[in-house]
Design an enzyme around this catalytic site. Structure first.
Site, mmCIF file in Angstrom:
data_model
loop_
_atom_site.group_PDB
_atom_site.id
_atom_site.type_symbol
_atom_site.label_atom_id
_atom_site.label_comp_id
_atom_site.label_asym_id
_atom_site.label_seq_id
_atom_site.Cartn_x
_atom_site.Cartn_y
_atom_site.Cartn_z
ATOM 1 N N LYS A 1 -40.135 -15.124 10.702
ATOM 2 C CA LYS A 1 -39.700 -14.447 11.931
ATOM 3 C C LYS A 1 -40.843 -14.437 12.962
ATOM 4 C CE LYS A 1 -36.122 -11.791 9.589
ATOM 5 N NZ LYS A 1 -35.446 -10.495 9.394
ATOM 6 N N TYR B 1 -26.404 -14.885 11.323
ATOM 7 C CA TYR B 1 -26.193 -13.519 10.830
ATOM 8 C C TYR B 1 -24.748 -13.068 10.990
ATOM 9 C CZ TYR B 1 -31.266 -12.913 10.387
ATOM 10 O OH TYR B 1 -32.586 -13.014 9.994
ATOM 11 N N ASN C 1 -39.330 -7.921 9.389
ATOM 12 C CA ASN C 1 -39.755 -7.969 7.977
ATOM 13 C C ASN C 1 -40.272 -9.358 7.586
ATOM 14 O OD1 ASN C 1 -37.289 -9.204 7.977
ATOM 15 N ND2 ASN C 1 -36.400 -7.980 6.338
ATOM 16 N N HIS D 1 -37.101 -14.417 6.504
ATOM 17 C CA HIS D 1 -35.723 -14.374 5.994
ATOM 18 C C HIS D 1 -35.579 -15.467 4.948
ATOM 19 C CE1 HIS D 1 -31.310 -14.663 5.909
ATOM 20 N NE2 HIS D 1 -31.508 -15.969 5.941
ATOM 21 N N GLU E 1 -26.634 -21.872 6.121
ATOM 22 C CA GLU E 1 -27.673 -21.501 7.086
ATOM 23 C C GLU E 1 -28.517 -22.715 7.480
ATOM 24 O OE1 GLU E 1 -29.688 -18.163 5.251
ATOM 25 O OE2 GLU E 1 -27.872 -16.938 5.305
HETATM 26 P P1 CMP Z 1 -32.950 -10.818 6.719
HETATM 27 O O1 CMP Z 1 -33.390 -11.325 5.399
HETATM 28 O O2 CMP Z 1 -33.307 -11.595 7.913
HETATM 29 O O3 CMP Z 1 -31.354 -10.653 6.658
HETATM 30 C C1 CMP Z 1 -30.651 -9.742 7.472
HETATM 31 C C2 CMP Z 1 -31.584 -8.863 8.249
HETATM 32 O O4 CMP Z 1 -31.027 -7.710 8.825
HETATM 33 C C3 CMP Z 1 -32.639 -8.308 7.318
HETATM 34 O O5 CMP Z 1 -33.519 -9.342 6.914
HETATM 35 C C4 CMP Z 1 -33.287 -7.232 8.196
HETATM 36 O O6 CMP Z 1 -34.321 -7.745 9.008
HETATM 37 C C5 CMP Z 1 -32.130 -6.846 9.130
HETATM 38 N N1 CMP Z 1 -31.767 -5.445 9.008
HETATM 39 C C6 CMP Z 1 -31.940 -4.513 9.957
HETATM 40 N N2 CMP Z 1 -31.485 -3.331 9.559
HETATM 41 C C7 CMP Z 1 -30.973 -3.498 8.323
HETATM 42 C C8 CMP Z 1 -30.351 -2.631 7.382
HETATM 43 N N3 CMP Z 1 -30.156 -1.332 7.642
HETATM 44 N N4 CMP Z 1 -29.980 -3.139 6.208
HETATM 45 C C9 CMP Z 1 -30.158 -4.471 5.942
HETATM 46 N N5 CMP Z 1 -30.755 -5.344 6.816
HETATM 47 C C10 CMP Z 1 -31.160 -4.855 7.979
#
Ligand code: CMP
Length: 151
Positions: free
Chosen positions: A26, A66, A129, A132, A143
């Site tokens: 990210k 997403y 975070n 992904h 994806e």
């Molecule tokens: P990622 O692995 O990119 O897949 C979906 C993303 O949604 C996740 O990482 C988080 O960055 C984002 N996200 C934000 N809020 C939430 C939440 N409450 N629960 C799960 N994913 C979240």
């Protein structure tokens, strides 16, 4: 890691079925200059880079990526975040790649991500975070096809 130990680890890893998965670093990984360290951690677990591309995700690509989260309260913040700067797209191959990458990355929420995992060590929020990764082989295909249609 010394050479003998590395050979032993390679032997153990080679008995698991090989697979590929999709992942991307990210925008905060590039802003914080931790991209190299994140990739090193993945390579140390026996994963090989099959594709690597610096890319600016468009809103349309983020919506497609997403789509399962459409309608959730965090969806728009997530789309804004991943389109806020360059990301590093990866296709990784290795033993049990989907599961291995998810394990090295750690849990989604930085407060709960295991210490020693990438997110446990570097992530600052659930949205930012660091990285992904696809959660199944089927989603990896879906994806990856958004960014690497040639695959
Ligand atoms: P990622 O692995 O990119 O897949 C979906 C993303 O949604 C996740 O990482 C988080 O960055 C984002 N996200 C934000 N809020 C939430 C939440 N409450 N629960 C799960 N994913 C979240």
């Amino acid at each position: 890691m010394d050479r003998v130990l590395w050979k032993e680890r390679e032997g153990a890893l080679s008995s698991a079925p090989s697979q590929w998965t999709f992942s991307f670093l990210k925008p905060e990984s590039l802003r914080q200059r931790i991209a190299g360290e994140v990739i090193t951690r993945l390579e140390r677990k026996g994963l090989t880079l099959k594709q690597l591309r610096l890319h600016r995700i468009t809103p349309a690509e983020a919506h497609a990526l997403y789509e399962v989260h459409k309608g959730k309260p965090f969806f728009h913040e997530l789309v804004d975040h991943v389109t806020s700067g360059p990301v590093l797209l990866l296709v990784l191959e290795g033993p049990n790649a989907v599961e291995t990458v998810r394990k090295v990355i750690g849990g989604t929420n930085p407060l709960l991500a295991e210490p020693g995992s990438i997110r446990g060590d570097f992530s600052v929020s659930i949205t930012a975070n660091v990285i992904h990764a696809s959660d199944s082989a089927e989603n990896a295909r879906r994806e990856a096809a958004i960014f690497f249609p040639e695959l």
